[in-house]
Design a protein around this motif. Structure first.
Motif: not given
Length: 172
Positions: A4-8, A83-84, A110-112, A140-146
């Protein structure tokens, strides 16, 4: 779970590539420059990376990235945008517009971690501004994908948003 994570991640990469190619088109570049002056966004001189105020004062700009996206799904349900956040650039200024004739729910997740930073309903033909440091992320926001999601339920989604990420609230 790994599948699922790989597909995401693969979906995110494909969506980001498509949005980047669309945003880089000459017509969108002209539209992006126009949208910068809408609802509190100051004009940006992208060559010199500066803000130009109404009285002509030019100040340095430390914006990590700025973008816009059109959110349309005529069949209802939802429309997604991604966005990231890069390290050290977690302050987000986001303008969200709903052009449809019905309310839409808009979330910024935050996706992660699955943490939802923004979850509000925007009335028909209205807009909302989100400043991350004032609502839920003073450091501030966490780093990563949103994921930005416009949710219309059984109604069509028609909206747009503009966003900027920076290293400090003073950079806006």
């Amino acid at each position: 779970m790994k599948k699922k994570k790989a597909i995401l991640v693969l979906s995110l990469v494909l969506a980001t590539t498509a949005v980047t190619a669309w945003a880089a088109s000459p017509d969108r570049q002209q539209d992006a420059n126009v949208s910068e002056s809408i609802v509190g966004f100051q004009p940006v001189d992208s060559e010199n990376n500066t803000h130009v105020s109404d009285d002509g004062i030019v100040t340095p700009d430390v914006i990590d990235k700025a973008w816009s996206a059109t959110m349309i799904n005529g069949s209802g349900s939802s429309a997604n945008s991604y966005f990231s956040v890069n390290p050290g650039n977690g302050y987000l200024k986001l303008h969200l517009a709903n052009y449809s004739s019905t309310s839409v729910r808009v979330t910024v997740t935050h996706i992660d971690s699955g943490y939802v930073y923004f979850d509000k309903t925007i009335n028909p033909t209205s807009s909302k501004d989100y400043f991350s440091w004032l609502e839920g992320a003073p450091q501030g926001l966490r780093t990563g994908s949103y994921l930005i999601q416009y949710i219309g339920g059984a109604h069509s989604v028609n909206g747009e948003h503009w966003g900027k990420l920076a290293s400090s609230t003073a950079d806006f």
